[in-house]
Design a protein around this motif. Structure first.
Motif, PDB file in Angstrom:
ATOM      1  N   THR B 230     -10.595   5.696  37.431  1.00 26.37           N
ATOM      2  CA  THR B 230     -11.058   5.068  36.202  1.00 26.37           C
ATOM      3  C   THR B 230     -10.527   5.905  35.042  1.00 26.37           C
ATOM      4  OG1 THR B 230     -13.055   6.323  36.605  1.00 26.37           O
ATOM      5  CG2 THR B 230     -13.142   3.964  37.051  1.00 26.37           C
ATOM      6  N   GLU B 232      -9.732   7.466  31.506  1.00 29.01           N
ATOM      7  CA  GLU B 232     -10.659   7.648  30.401  1.00 29.01           C
ATOM      8  C   GLU B 232      -9.902   7.559  29.088  1.00 29.01           C
ATOM      9  OE1 GLU B 232     -14.036  10.603  31.546  1.00 29.01           O
ATOM     10  OE2 GLU B 232     -12.203  11.251  32.526  1.00 29.01           O
ATOM     11  N   SER B 233     -10.670   7.438  28.012  1.00 34.52           N
ATOM     12  CA  SER B 233     -10.051   7.315  26.714  1.00 34.52           C
ATOM     13  C   SER B 233     -10.334   8.571  25.892  1.00 34.52           C
ATOM     14  CB  SER B 233     -10.617   6.092  25.996  1.00 34.52           C
ATOM     15  OG  SER B 233     -10.226   6.127  24.639  1.00 34.52           O
ATOM     16  N   THR B 236     -13.519   8.815  23.736  1.00 30.91           N
ATOM     17  CA  THR B 236     -14.882   9.095  24.187  1.00 30.91           C
ATOM     18  C   THR B 236     -14.978  10.401  24.961  1.00 30.91           C
ATOM     19  OG1 THR B 236     -14.385   7.793  26.144  1.00 30.91           O
ATOM     20  CG2 THR B 236     -15.555   6.671  24.359  1.00 30.91           C
ATOM     21  N   LYS B 237     -13.935  11.209  24.929  1.00 35.15           N
ATOM     22  CA  LYS B 237     -13.977  12.420  25.759  1.00 35.15           C
ATOM     23  C   LYS B 237     -13.639  13.664  24.938  1.00 35.15           C
ATOM     24  CE  LYS B 237     -12.223  14.130  30.154  1.00 35.15           C
ATOM     25  NZ  LYS B 237     -13.431  14.548  30.852  1.00 35.15           N
TER      26      LYS B 237
END
Lengths: 370, 564, 285
Positions: B230, B232-233, B236-237
Motif C-alpha cells: 500500500t 503511501e503519500s 500524510t507521512k
C-alpha cells in the motif's frame, strides 16, 4: 502445462478487468512445498478439506522449496512471479523478507484466532520470527544411529558427542553439507556451554575450534544436501549415524521399520511455514489469504501432526494432537517438543545466523573442499 | 548448386576473363548481359538461398542457446548493484584517498543511501554481494538496516522540540512540493484513484536553498510512493529521520545552502531553525554510525565499497581463481578460503585420469575390432554402442548399485572371502566412484574415434615391416601405433571435453572429494546464490572447452564427428 | 595381430594371442556388466539392491514384477513418464525440421562463413551442460520461459540440433547432385525435386538424427533441472532425485525399460545407416 495456461489466462483476465473487487478470488493457485511425506501431510491436512469446501479451486504443487530463495530471486528479476504461496524454513523466510521478495503481513488480520480466542500473534508467540513468516510446524534437526553396528560391541550412543567419538562408535557419519547445526554440535562437544555457543562462534578462535572439532570426523563423514539422502545413507548402511529431520527419521523408524534409533540429545529446533510472494495480483492474494485463514487454524495445524511427526506451531493446537492417521501410533511421544525428547535442546538463533551465514557458509564450503 | 556446377561455372568464368583480356569488350551471356555479371548474380543467388535455408536454425540457436550464454558471460562482470544501491556514497567516495575514515559528508551520503535502500529492502543483497569480497560486510549491512534510523533521530527530535510543525507532513509539502504537483495530487484524490498517485515533484529553486534536504526529501517521497503493498503519500507521512539530518547539515552551513535567498512558505520557520541549529546537541556522524554497527568506523567496509563501486568488475573472475581485489592491488585470498584452484586442478587431474584409463581400455578394443572380420567386429561393436546409447542415469545408477558398501561388488568380495564383512571397501562417494563410473560412461567416446582411424590403417604396412625382420612389438610400435595416434588424439580431446564439464555423475557418486567444478557452479546458482561467481567459473570452464574444441577442429575437423 | 593365429606361431605369440583376447573380454565385461547387472536385479522380489540367495539359486519366488508394477502404478513415475513423452517428441520435431533445412543449406557449395556457422550449430553438443543450463536458467527467467513447458522444449530442441546437423550432413556428403539436376531437367520444380528425389535419399539420416535428438531430450537431466519446474519433472529427473533421496529398486525397473528402449533405437539407427549407405552406393560397413 494445462493448469499453467489456465493460470496465466486467469492472471491476464484479472489485469484486463481492473473493476474486479477483492471478493474475486483466483481459482488456480500454485503452492510450493518440499514434496515427499511432508507435502503429503499438507495435502491431507489442508488442501483436501479446503477443496471440499471450495470445489472450484485447483491447486498446483511445485516441489521447489529447497531452492525457493534462488527461484524467487530469478522470478523477481524477471518480474514474473508464478508462485502464490511458498513453504520455507524460517531462515529462508527471513532472507526473503529482508530482500523484499516476501510480503509483510499483519498476522492478527489475516490469520484465525486460536480456538480459545487467543489472537494469532499470541497463539504463535515467539515463532513469528519475521514479519513475512506464517509459522506452521516446529521440527528439529537431530541425530539417528543404526542399531545393528557390530563394531560398537553393544555400546549405544547416549548424547550428540557420539558423533565425534570415533573410538567408541567407529563408522561413517552423515551430516548436512552446511555449517548450521554442525558448528553448534562441534562446539558443544568441545566443551563449550550451551548458552555460550553463539558468543564463541563470533570469535575467530571459536570458529577455529569448531572446525578443528569437525576436522576429527571430516574423512569419516558423508555430507548430505537433502534430509532424505541422510536417511538413505543410514538405511543402506553407508553411514552408521548422522543427522536428519526428526520427521524423516520417524518415517524411517516407525513407518519403514528400519534398524535405526533416534538420538534426541541436543536436537536443534527449527521452524517451517508459509510466506506470500510480494506483489501478487489482488485476486490471487485474496485466494491465498482465504486459504491461509483456513489452513493455519488450530484444528488444521493439529491435523497435520496425524501424518507427520512435526509439532504444530500454535500453542492451542498442542492438546489436539492425536494418533498417526494410518499406523494409529500415539504421535505425542514422537514430537520434538515432547518433554522427554527435549531435555537438552539447542535453540536455533535465527538473527545470529542471518547476520553470519554468508561468512560461515563460505568458510565451511572452503573447508569442505579441502 | 553442386560442386560440379560450381566447378564448371568458375572454369567458365576464368575462360571468360581470359577472353576478356584477349578481345576487348565483355563476353555476353545468352540473355545479352555480360557473362561476368550474370555469373556473379547466380553465385549471389546461390549464397542467398543457402543462407535462407540456414537462417531459421541460426536464429533459433542464437535466441535459445547463444544469447543465454552471452547473458551469463555478462553476469560475470556486471556490478551495477553497488552504484545503484549506494549512489551518493559512491560519488562521495570518488576522491577519497583511503588513508583515513571518510569525512562527514560521505557519512551523510551513506545515511541517505542506506535509509532508502533499507526501505526498498535491497540493502541485504548488497551486503551479501560485498561479503563475497570482504567477510563481515553482510552482517554490518543487516545490522545497519535495523539501526539506520538511530543516525537521524537526534536531529528529528531536536527539530520537533524547536517547533512541533517540523513533524507535520504539511510543513514539508509546503516547503518542498511543486504547487502543480499539489493540485495534480488533489485531482487524483478526487478521482477514482485507480492509477498510482502522481510522482512527487520538487518546487523549482528549492534545491539551491537546501541542497541536501531537497535530495533526501525527494528520495523519501519517491520511495514511499513506490514501495510496499500500500504505497503511501508524502502528504500524510512524516519524513524519515535522515531528512532531518540533511536539514541540520544544510542549516548549519555544511553544504553551501543559501537560506537567505529563500522567501517561500515557512521562510521564517526556516530562519528560526537556522539560528537554532548551532545550539543542537550533536555527535559526529562517524560516532553515530559506530553505534549502528562498529564496522562503519573501520577501514575495510569503505575500501571495499570504493574498490567495487564500478558498474563492471573483475572481482568474480578473480574470486574464481582464489584472488581478490584489494586497495593494495590483487592478492591471494586467505588460506582457509582458497578452493577454486584446487577444484579446477582436481577437475583436470580426474579428467586426465579418466582420459588415460579410456585410452588404456579403449585401445585394445578398437584394435581388436579393426582387425577382426567385418561380421564379427560388427557384432562386437554392438557391445560398445549399447552402453553408448544407454541412459546416463541408468549407468550411474548401475554403478551406485555395484559400488556401494552393501552393493554387488562388496557382497561378492565378502562372499569370496577377500574382505571381511566389517571391512567392506568404500568405492563410492569419493574419487574412486567418480573415476570408475565416468570411465565407463566415456569409454565409447574413446573407442569409436579410435576404431574409425584404425579401420583405415592398411595391414600391409605391418606385414611389410615384419617381412623386413621387425619383431611383432617393433612392427606395432614403430609402424602401426604412429598411424593410430590421430585416433588417440581425437578420442582424448573428446573424452576430456566431455569429462571436465560433467555434473550428474560426480554429484551422485562423487561425495565430498569426487566433485567437479560443475558441481560448484550448480551450488552457487541454487544454494549460495552467488550468481556472479557461478557465471565467472562457468566462463572459465567454457573458455577451456572452446580451446579444446578449437584443437579438436584443427586435428579432426568438426565435420568428421561421427555418431555410432 | 591378425584375427587368426597362424599355424607357425611361436609359444610366446600363442600366449600373447590368447592373453590379448582375455584382456579384451574383460574390457567388454566392464562395458556391459553394469547394464547386465541391473536387469536381473530389477526383478528382485525383495527391496534390496543386491542378489539375494534365492535369486542366486534361481528360485522363482525370489523374482517378481513388483518393481515394474510400482513403476506403472506410482503416480510420480507415471507423471514423469508422461512429461518426458510430452517434451521429447516436440523438441525432436523442432530440431529435426530446423536442422534438416539448415543441413541442406550447409551442403550447398557456396556458403559464406560456413566454418563459423557450423561451429555455432555444433556448439550445444560441446558446451558443458552445466554452462548451457546456467545460461538458460538466467536468460529464460528474464523472458518468462523458466519453469514452463515451452522453456524446456526449446532448450532440448537446441541441445538436439548438433546431432541432426551431423547425421544429415553426413548423408548429404555422398549425395549425387546430378540426380537433382536430372529431376529438374525432366521438369520437376524444386519442391517436387526435394520431396521426390532428395528427401528419400537423406531420409535415413534425418530419422537417425531425429532419434539422436529424441534420446538427447529423453535422457537429459541437467538442463531440465534448471530450466524446468516441478510441472516438467521428466523421467531422468525423477531418477536423479530417486538416486539421491529414495533409491528404490523401482529405479532399476525403469533402468531396464530404458535399456530395452535403447536397444530398439540402436537397432533402428543401425538399420537406417546401412540402408542409407546402400542407397548412396557405398559399401555397408
Amino acid at each position: 502445462m494445462k493448469l499453467k495456461t489456465m493460470l496465466m489466462m486467469g492472471a491476464a483476465a484479472s489485469l484486463a478487468a481492473p473493476m474486479a473487487t477483492a471478493q474475486d478470488m483466483a481459482n488456480t493457485v500454485t503452492f510450493v512445498s518440499w514434496g515427499g511425506a511432508y507435502q503429503a501431510s499438507q495435502i491431507n491436512a489442508y488442501t483436501i478439506p479446503y477443496r471440499d469446501a471450495n470445489p472450484d479451486v485447483t491447486i498446483v504443487w511445485d516441489e521447489s522449496s529447497p531452492e525457493a530463495v534462488a527461484r524467487m530471486r530469478a522470478m523477481f528479476e524477471a518480474d514474473n512471479v508464478t508462485w502464490d504461496l511458498v513453504d520455507v524454513v524460517a531462515a529462508d523466510a527471513i532472507r526473503l523478507c529482508d530482500e523484499g521478495l516476501a510480503m509483510e503481513i499483519d498476522h492478527d488480520a489475516i490469520l484465525a484466532a486460536g480456538d480459545d480466542g487467543t489472537p494469532a500473534t499470541e497463539d504463535f508467540g515467539d515463532l513469528i520470527v519475521s514479519d513475512c513468516f506464517i509459522p506452521q510446524i516446529v521440527y528439529s534437526t537431530t541425530n539417528g544411529y543404526r542399531t545393528d553396528v557390530a563394531a560398537w560391541e553393544g555400546r549405544v550412543p547416549e548424547d550428540v558427542c557420539a558423533l565425534f567419538d570415533t573410538e567408541a562408535f567407529p563408522g561413517t557419519r552423515t551430516l548436512e553439507r552446511r555449517p548450521i547445526n554442525n558448528l553448534e554440535w562441534a562446539l558443544l562437544c568441545d566443551g563449550v556451554a550451551m548458552e555460550d555457543i553463539y558468543d564463541t562462534l563470533e570469535t575467530e578462535d571459536g570458529i577455529n575450534r569448531a572446525f578443528a572439532m569437525l576436522d576429527t570426523i571430516k574423512d569419516d563423514t558423508l555430507w548430505w544436501t537433502s534430509a532424505a539422502e541422510a536417511i538413505q545413507f543410514m538405511a543402506d548402511g553407508e553411514a552408521v549415524m548422522g543427522s536428519s529431520y526428526n520427521g524423516r527419521l520417524f518415517s524411517a523408524i516407525v513407518e519403514q521399520d528400519q534398524p535405526i534409533e533416534m538420538l534426541w540429545d541436543a536436537q536443534v529446533f527449527d521452524l517451517d511455514g508459509w510466506i506470500i510472494p510480494e506483489g501478487l495480483p489482488e485476486d490471487r492474494l485474496s485466494r491465498v489469504e482465504d486459504f491461509l485463514f483456513f489452513a493455519t487454524d488450530t484444528q488444521r495445524l493439529a491435523d497435520q501432526a496425524a501424518y507427520i511427526s512435526y509439532g504444530p506451531a500454535r500453542i492451542s493446537s498442542a492438546p489436539l494432537v492425536g494418533t498417526h492417521a494410518e499406523l494409529g501410533v500415539e504421535m505425542a511421544p514422537h514430537m520434538p517438543t515432547n518433554p522427554a525428547n527435549s531435555e537438552r535442546v539447542i535453540v536455533f538463533n535465527y538473527l545470529w545466523w542471518a547476520d553470519y551465514r554468508d561468512d560461515l557458509d563460505a568458510r565451511f564450503q572452503a573447508w569442505l573442499s579441502r | 548448386m553442386s560442386d560440379a556446377t560450381a566447378g564448371n561455372l568458375s572454369q567458365a568464368a576464368a575462360e571468360a576473363r581470359r577472353e576478356d583480356a584477349a578481345q576487348t569488350g565483355p563476353m555476353l551471356a545468352a540473355d545479352g548481359r555480360p557473362l561476368k555479371r550474370s555469373l556473379n548474380r547466380a553465385l549471389r543467388a546461390q549464397k542467398l538461398r543457402a543462407l535462407a535455408l540456414i537462417a531459421p536454425l541460426l536464429i533459433f540457436l542464437l535466441v535459445t542457446f547463444v544469447a543465454p550464454i552471452l547473458d551469463m558471460l555478462f553476469r560475470s562482470v556486471e556490478n551495477q548493484i553497488v552504484s545503484e544501491t549506494l549512489p551518493r556514497t559512491v560519488i562521495a567516495l570518488d576522491g577519497w584517498d583511503a588513508t583515513d575514515l571518510p569525512d562527514d559528508a560521505t557519512y551523510a551520503a551513506l545515511a541517505h543511501d542506506f535509509k532508502e535502500a533499507a526501505e526498498r529492502r535491497i540493502h541485504t543483497r548488497l551486503g551479501s554481494r560485498l561479503n563475497y569480497e570482504a567477510t563481515g560486510l553482510s552482517s554490518i549491512f543487516r545490522r545497519s538496516g535495523r539501526g539506520i534510523d538511530g543516525v537521524g533521530e537526534p536531529y528529528a527530535d531536536q527539530f520537533a522540540a524547536l517547533d512541533p510543525a517540523w513533524e507535520e507532513p504539511a510543513t514539508w509539502i509546503a516547503l518542498m512540493a511543486d504547487p502543480d504537483w499539489i493540485s495534480e495530487q488533489a485531482d487524483w484524490l478526487e478521482a477514482a484513484q485507480d492509477t498510482p498517485e502522481p510522482a512527487f515533484r520538487l518546487v523549482p529553486g528549492i534545491a539551491d536553498v537546501l541542497p541536501e534536504t531537497t535530495d533526501a526529501y525527494r528520495s523519501f517521497a519517491r520511495t514511499i510512493q513506490t514501495t510496499g503493498r500500500t504505497p503511501e503519500s508524502p502528504l500524510t507521512k512524516e519524513p524519515w529521520a535522515t531528512v532531518y539530518l540533511a536539514l541540520y547539515r544544510d542549516l548549519s552551513g555544511a553544504t553551501g545552502a543559501d537560506i537567505g535567498a529563500y522567501s517561500g512558505p515557512g521562510a521564517t520557520r526556516l530562519q528560526t531553525a537556522a539560528d537554532a541549529v548551532a545550539g543542537f546537541e550533536t555527535i559526529p556522524l562517524r560516532d553515530a554510525f559506530a553505534e549502528v554497527a562498529d564496522g562503519w568506523v573501520q577501514m575495510p567496509v569503505w575500501t571495499t565499497i570504493q574498490t567495487f563501486s564500478d558498474p563492471y568488475t573483475a572481482g568474480y573472475f578473480l574470486a574464481a581463481v582464489d584472488l581478490q581485489l584489494t586497495p593494495q592491488g590483487i592478492e591471494q585470498v586467505e588460506d582457509n578460503q582458497r578452493i577454486y584452484l584446487t577444484l579446477f586442478k582436481r577437475t583436470m587431474v580426474l579428467s586426465l585420469t579418466i582420459m588415460g584409463l579410456c585410452v588404456i581400455l579403449g585401445y585394445p578394443i578398437a584394435y581388436l575390432l579393426s582387425n577382426l572380420p567385418m561380421r564379427t567386429s560388427n557384432m562386437l561393436l554392438i557391445l560398445v554402442l549399447l552402453p553408448f546409447w544407454t541412459s546416463l542415469l541408468v549407468r550411474t545408477s548401475a554403478w551406485k548399485v555395484l559400488l556401494q558398501q552393501q552393493g554387488v561388488i562388496n557382497d561378492l568380495l565378502v562372499w569370496i572371502g577377500l574382505v571381511g564383512d566389517d571391512a567392506r571397501l568404500t568405492m563410492i562417494n569419493n574419487q574412486t566412484g567418480t573415476v570408475v563410473a565416468m570411465t565407463h560412461i566415456l569409454l565409447p567416446f574413446m573407442i569409436l574415434p579410435l576404431y574409425s582411424v584404425m579401420k583405415t590403417i592398411p595391414p600391409s604396412y605391418v606385414r611389410a615391416a615384419k617381412s623386413l625382420g621387425a619383431t611383432n612389438w617393433t612392427a606395432f610400435w614403430r609402424v602401426y601405433f604412429p598411424q593410430s595416434v590421430p585416433g588417440i588424439g581425437a578420442g582424448c580431446i573428446l573424452v576430456f571435453i566431455l569429462s571436465i564439464g560433467y555434473y550428474i555423475t560426480p554429484e551422485i557418486v562423487g561425495g565430498r572429494t569426487g566433485i567437479f567444478i560443475s558441481n560448484r557452479i550448480a551450488f552457487h546458482i541454487s544454494d549460495s546464490l552467488n550468481w556472479g561467481l557461478a557465471a565467472a567459473l562457468g566462463s572459465i570452464l567454457l573458455a577451456l572447452v572452446l580451446v579444446l574444441y578449437w584443437l579438436y577442429d584443427k586435428i579432426v575437423g568438426i565435420d568428421n564427428v561421427k555418431l555410432g | 595381430m591378425d584375427h587368426r593365429l597362424p599355424p607357425y606361431a611361436t609359444t610366446g605369440q600363442r600366449v600373447w594371442f590368447y592373453a590379448f583376447r582375455v584382456i579384451c573380454g574383460l574390457i567388454f565385461f566392464f562395458l556391459m556388466a553394469p547394464i547386465l547387472v541391473v536387469i536381473p536385479l530389477s526383478f528382485n522380489a525383495q527391496n534390496f539392491f543386491t542378489f539375494t540367495p534365492g535369486m542366486l539359486a534361481f528360485d522363482p519366488d525370489a523374482y517378481s514384477l513388483r518393481h515394474y508394477r510400482d513403476f506403472f502404478t506410482n503416480p510420480d513415475w507415471q507423471q514423469a513418464l508422461s512429461n518426458s513423452l510430452k517434451i521429447a517428441p516436440v523438441a525432436t520435431l523442432l530440431s529435426v525440421s530446423l536442422g534438416t533445412l539448415a543441413a541442406i543449406g550447409l551442403s550447398q557449395s557456396h556458403v559464406p562463413f560456413k566454418g563459423a556457422i557450423m561451429a555455432v550449430m555444433i556448439s550445444p553438443m560441446i558446451v558443458p551442460l552445466i554452462i548451457s543450463a546456467a545460461g538458460m536458467y538466467f536468460f529464460y527467467s528474464r523472458v518468462g520461459l523458466q519453469g514452463t513447458y515451452w522453456g524446456v522444449v526449446l532448450a532440448h530442441a537446441a541441445l538436439g540440433i548438433p546431432f541432426v546437423i551431423i547425421t544429415v550432413t553426413a548423408t548429404m556428403v555422398g549425395f549425387d547432385k546430378s540426380l537433382t539436376r536430372a529431376a529438374a531437367s525432366l521438369g520437376a520444380n524444386p519442391v517436387t525435386t526435394f520431396f521426390r528425389v532428395q528427401m528419400p535419399l537423406i531420409l535415413p539420416g534425418v530419422i537417425s538424427g531425429g532419434l539422436f535428438a529424441f534420446i538427447t531430450s529423453f535422457d537429459e537431466v541437467v538442463v531440465v533441472i534448471f530450466v524446468g519446474s516441478a510441472g516438467q519433472q521428466t523421467l531422468p529427473w525423477q531418477m536423479f532425485t530417486g538416486l539421491r533421496e529414495q533409491i528404490s529398486p523401482t529405479i532399476l525397473a525403469v533402468a531396464t525399460i530404458l535399456v530395452v528402449v535403447s536397444i530398439a533405437l540402436l537397432t533402428v539407427v543401425e538399420v537406417l545407416r546401412r540402408r542409407s549407405e546402400r542407397l548412396r552406393g557405398m559399401s555397408p560397413g
